[in-house]
Design a protein around this motif. Sequence first.
Motif, PDB file in Angstrom:
ATOM      1  N   ASP A 102       0.850  -1.196   0.000  1.00 15.81           N
ATOM      2  CA  ASP A 102       0.000   0.000   0.000  1.00 15.81           C
ATOM      3  C   ASP A 102       0.883   1.244   0.000  1.00 15.81           C
ATOM      4  OD1 ASP A 102      -2.141  -1.688   0.264  1.00 15.81           O
ATOM      5  OD2 ASP A 102      -2.191  -1.519   2.456  1.00 15.81           O
ATOM      6  N   THR A 105       2.514   1.789   3.270  1.00 12.50           N
ATOM      7  CA  THR A 105       3.347   0.697   3.800  1.00 12.50           C
ATOM      8  C   THR A 105       4.801   0.909   3.387  1.00 12.50           C
ATOM      9  OG1 THR A 105       1.496  -0.852   3.631  1.00 12.50           O
ATOM     10  CG2 THR A 105       3.680  -1.818   3.793  1.00 12.50           C
ATOM     11  N   ARG A 186      -4.267  -5.689   0.749  1.00 15.35           N
ATOM     12  CA  ARG A 186      -4.420  -5.094   2.098  1.00 15.35           C
ATOM     13  C   ARG A 186      -4.676  -6.162   3.170  1.00 15.35           C
ATOM     14  NH1 ARG A 186      -5.737   0.060   2.746  1.00 15.35           N
ATOM     15  NH2 ARG A 186      -7.359  -0.424   4.227  1.00 15.35           N
ATOM     16  N   LYS A 189      -3.808  -5.409   7.027  1.00 18.39           N
ATOM     17  CA  LYS A 189      -4.719  -4.407   7.606  1.00 18.39           C
ATOM     18  C   LYS A 189      -6.114  -4.990   7.797  1.00 18.39           C
ATOM     19  CE  LYS A 189      -2.215  -0.512   5.698  1.00 18.39           C
ATOM     20  NZ  LYS A 189      -2.098   0.332   4.525  1.00 18.39           N
TER      21      LYS A 189
HETATM   22  N1  URA Z   1      -0.932  -6.045   3.859  1.00 12.91           N
HETATM   23  C1  URA Z   1      -1.478  -4.802   3.880  1.00 12.91           C
HETATM   24  O1  URA Z   1      -2.507  -4.586   4.499  1.00 12.91           O
HETATM   25  N2  URA Z   1      -0.847  -3.834   3.228  1.00 12.91           N
HETATM   26  C2  URA Z   1       0.316  -4.001   2.552  1.00 12.91           C
HETATM   27  O2  URA Z   1       0.851  -3.046   1.999  1.00 12.91           O
HETATM   28  C3  URA Z   1       0.862  -5.304   2.528  1.00 12.91           C
HETATM   29  C4  URA Z   1       0.222  -6.319   3.194  1.00 12.91           C
END
Ligand code: URA
Length: 242
Positions: A102, A105, A186, A189
């Motif tokens: 993300d 991230t 994601r 998260k």
């Molecule tokens: N999981 C997430 O929620 N975000 C990322 O960037 C990578 C894994």
Amino acid sequence: MRLAKYIADSGISSRRRAEEMILAGQVEVNGQPAVQVHVKVNPELDQVRVNGRLIQSVHKVYLLLNKPGGYLCSVGDPHGRPTVTDLVKDAGLRLYPVGRLDMDTEGLLLMSNDGDFMNLMTHPRYHIPKTYQAWVCGHVGNKAMNSLRRGIQLEDGMTAPARTKILESGNDRELVEVVLYEGRKRQIKRMFKAIGHPVLALQRTAFGFLTLKNLAVGQYRHLSATEVEKLKSMARGISQPL
Ligand code: URA
């Protein structure tokens, strides 16, 4: 060399996608449509065009980037936001992120122009462990940790078993390490949100045996040939036991 491999080597697609483009009539060899996937080409002599554009087999590059927050994992952005390709411009080739992190991230991101390699590293059939460290709200008790380990029901199905451990505990937050053997959008998260502990900050610290050792945020290094081969055999091997 097989035409599909030649196209994949040029960095524009994976070998499978190249085969699809051949069958869809998007590829020409020396001005003639290539209609069969097993056509062979001579890289020194033949001219290959995909959708009219001449392509060339390029030197394959594999980078390990320590991605900062605030960069999109894409090759360009219509809204002009910074992308990870901005950080590897001086490598001199068009490189693509291998999978996605993300925008907010941070951490370990591979970048390459080798379509087959990218496919191997990201295809759900292959299981390369990815390690994340997440600062999350509150204290994750044993029950929640066990659900993360066993699997969590998300809107796109159950998550595969993961390895987890608490690394640090603060007043109102905890640093949790999670090793995933799959890579859904994601995922970290969504997993923490599902157990009531939203993620505050997320970093990927390892991809298989690769770590961020000696690499400052925003910097990258080339992978060695041995590292690339090791990743490929890891992906092709049987899934890693937990
Ligand atoms: N999981 C997430 O929620 N975000 C990322 O960037 C990578 C894994």
